[in-house]
Design an enzyme around this catalytic site. Structure first.
Site, short mmCIF file in Angstrom:
data_model
loop_
_atom_site.label_atom_id
_atom_site.label_comp_id
_atom_site.label_asym_id
_atom_site.label_seq_id
_atom_site.Cartn_x
_atom_site.Cartn_y
_atom_site.Cartn_z
CE LYS A 156 38.92 -0.97 15.16
NZ LYS A 156 39.08 -0.47 16.54
N GLY A 209 30.97 5.12 12.66
CA GLY A 209 32.00 6.02 13.17
C GLY A 209 31.90 7.36 12.50
CB SER A 210 34.28 10.14 12.32
OG SER A 210 35.38 9.43 11.79
CB THR A 211 31.37 11.94 8.12
OG1 THR A 211 30.09 11.83 8.77
CG2 THR A 211 31.17 12.15 6.65
N GLY A 214 34.78 7.15 7.60
CA GLY A 214 33.87 6.41 6.73
C GLY A 214 34.17 6.66 5.25
CD GLU A 231 23.81 3.09 10.02
OE1 GLU A 231 23.51 4.29 10.07
OE2 GLU A 231 23.04 2.21 9.60
CB CYS A 265 25.27 9.00 15.66
SG CYS A 265 24.29 7.54 16.00
CD GLU A 359 28.74 13.57 15.18
OE1 GLU A 359 29.79 13.21 14.62
OE2 GLU A 359 27.75 12.82 15.32
#
Ligand code: NDP
Length: 458
Positions: A156, A209-211, A214, A231, A265, A359
């Site tokens: 995706k 993607g984002s923490t 995740g 990641e 990132c 971030e």
């Protein structure tokens, strides 16, 4: 039934590029079912033939580098130079892992009463969820090793950036990969992404993607005992010691954070400079930032393009305009249409400022001085994240010591290099779990099975 669609907008011109149909839950289930069926044959393709097909896939990507790059420029606003590198990276990753099927070695382990042999078995359908910042490379880091190990893939892309992934799936078919082995399914994270995570026939998810997402995804995956590689975000430190080649460190620091408009990132978005050389470093950094060429990404000489969306620009700007923060200096950004934001260097008042801890994912870098090695390490590690970073020094012993102490998965000394397909990539702490790329990536895409053969000696 009405089809949900997404309008792809060129971030540099704000023009409508095309409209993409978004997959539903039912279509996701169908794609997973096709991938499950295809797995039964793909896993049994002779290793040499699987390698050959992956090399043909790499060749097909190689033949389409310019087309893919132009597509990425329009969809994502990446500079044409970067976009060519990104398409080339997909080719290189495929080519690297095309050697893997014939080298998927098990072990022979001495045991009493017989012989024990281990096999690396593919998992089944691997779900790959990709963010918008590097649509091509991040996809390839997942599907290259997944396919090489004998898995099938449903991928995706991010809703904002589906075009190159869709084209790469066509190239896979043209190269001879059987139907259902590699499917790219544009759709929303909350629909297609979520379904990949909850579907019982997808045993493994590679998420980048984002923490925040995740963490949620890992909790959901735990309910199904699903393997995950995560990641996630970063807030990497660029540590400049007084004994470093200051000119080189200052000249390259802008690229280490403003590349891809900071939507990286691995961006070195915190610069830590030893206090004794702080003033000199800043004097050299200013012209380096001013010289970053920001403009139309199609222009061959452009070094930095726009942000991905108006929303992203608002989010980036909230770290500077929305806060009482001292701006040291800024580069330029074109007027007119396009979601441009100038390269910006800020001086936080404390290490608790948002711009130092969170971030930004845009072209904003924060600079602070440090006294000595111990303080540099402490400041670098005072972060929830641990993805990447750089250490600038001419003292080899210090380079070794500091790189062992900094809690991050990917470091470089006197360089800003972050990712090579032949070395492991991934983060410590809130930057993720698991490693992609490098020679061991297939360990994450397989299960080890041991089989004991009794020899009748006991
Ligand atoms: P998001 O986490 O918002 O989205 C990433 C992907 O997950 C998208 O495809 C998104 O789909 C999908 N998604 C969203 N919600 C769900 C859900 N509930 N279930 C399943 N999938 C979902 O991140 P961004 O797109 O904003 O990407 C930027 C982030 O990625 C940054 O934090 C960056 O640091 C990180 N990143 C990490 C890298 C690494 O290797 N460590 C490399 C590159 C980026 P959709 O977009 O359609 O909603």
């Amino acid at each position: 039934m009405s089809v949900s669609t997404f309008k792809v907008i060129d971030p540099a011109t704000e023009e409508h590029v095309t409209t993409v149909d978004l997959a539903s839950i039912e279509q996701t289930d169908e794609a997973i079912e096709r991938a499950r069926t295809a797995f039964q044959t793909w896993r049994r393709v002779d290793p040499a033939d699987r390698g050959r097909l992956l090399r043909r896939f790499a060749d097909a990507v190689d033949g389409a580098i310019e087309e893919l790059a132009q597509l990425e420029v329009r969809n994502s606003g990446h500079t044409i130079g970067n976009a060519r590198w990104e398409a080339g990276n997909v080719r290189d990753v495929l080519s690297y892992y095309s050697a893997a099927p014939e080298r998927l070695f098990g072990r022979q382990i001495p045991v009493a009463g017989g012989v024990d042999i281990t096999f690396k078995e593919p998992l089944g359908v691997v779900g790959i969820i990709v963010p918008w910042n590097f649509p091509m490379p991040i996809a390839g880091w997942g599907f290259g090793p997944a396919l090489a190990a004998g898995n099938t893939v449903v991928l995706k892309p991010a809703e904002l950036t589906p075009l190159t992934g869709m084209r790469i799936a066509e190239l896979a078919l043209q190269a001879g990969l059987p139907e259902g082995v590699f499917t790219v399914l544009p759709g929303k994270g909350s629909v297609v992404g979520q379904r990949l995570v909850t579907h019982p026939d997808v045993p493994k998810i590679c998420f980048t993607g984002s923490t925040e997402v995740g963490k949620r995804l890992m909790a959901e995956a735990a309910r199904h005992l699903k393997r995950v590689t995560l990641e996630l975000g970063g807030k990497s430190a660029n540590i400049v010691f007084a004994d470093a080649d200051l000119e080189q460190a200052a000249a390259t620091a802008p690229h280490a954070v403003f590349d891809n408009a900071g939507q990286d990132c691995c961006a070195r978005s915190r610069i830590l400079v030893q206090r004794s050389v702080y003033e000199r470093f800043m004097e050299m950094l200013e012209p380096a930032v001013a010289s970053v060429k920001v403009g139309a990404p199609v222009d061959e000489s452009t070094e930095m393009g726009p942000l991905i969306s108006a929303r992203q620009r608002e989010s980036v700007s909230s770290f500077v305009e929305g806060e009482r923060i001292e701006v040291a200096f800024r580069g330029s950004a074109p007027d007119g249409p396009g979601w441009f934001y100038p390269p910006t260097v800020v001086l936080p008042a404390t290490t608790h400022d948002r711009v130092w801890t969170e971030e930004v994912f845009g072209p904003v870098v924060a600079v602070l001085p440090f006294e000595d090695e111990a303080e540099a390490i402490e400041m670098a590690n005072d972060s929830a994240y641990g993805l990447s970073g750089s250490i600038w020094t001419s003292d080899l012993g210090r380079a070794m010591r500091v790189s062992r102490e900094v809690q991050a998965g990917n470091l470089s000394v006197n360089s800003h290099s972050s990712v090579r397909y032949s070395t492991p990539f991934g983060g410590f702490k809130a930057s993720g779990i698991g490693r992609e790329l490098g020679p061991d990536a297939l360990d994450n895409m397989t299960e080890v099975k041991n089989v004991f053969f009794a020899t009748g000696e006991h």
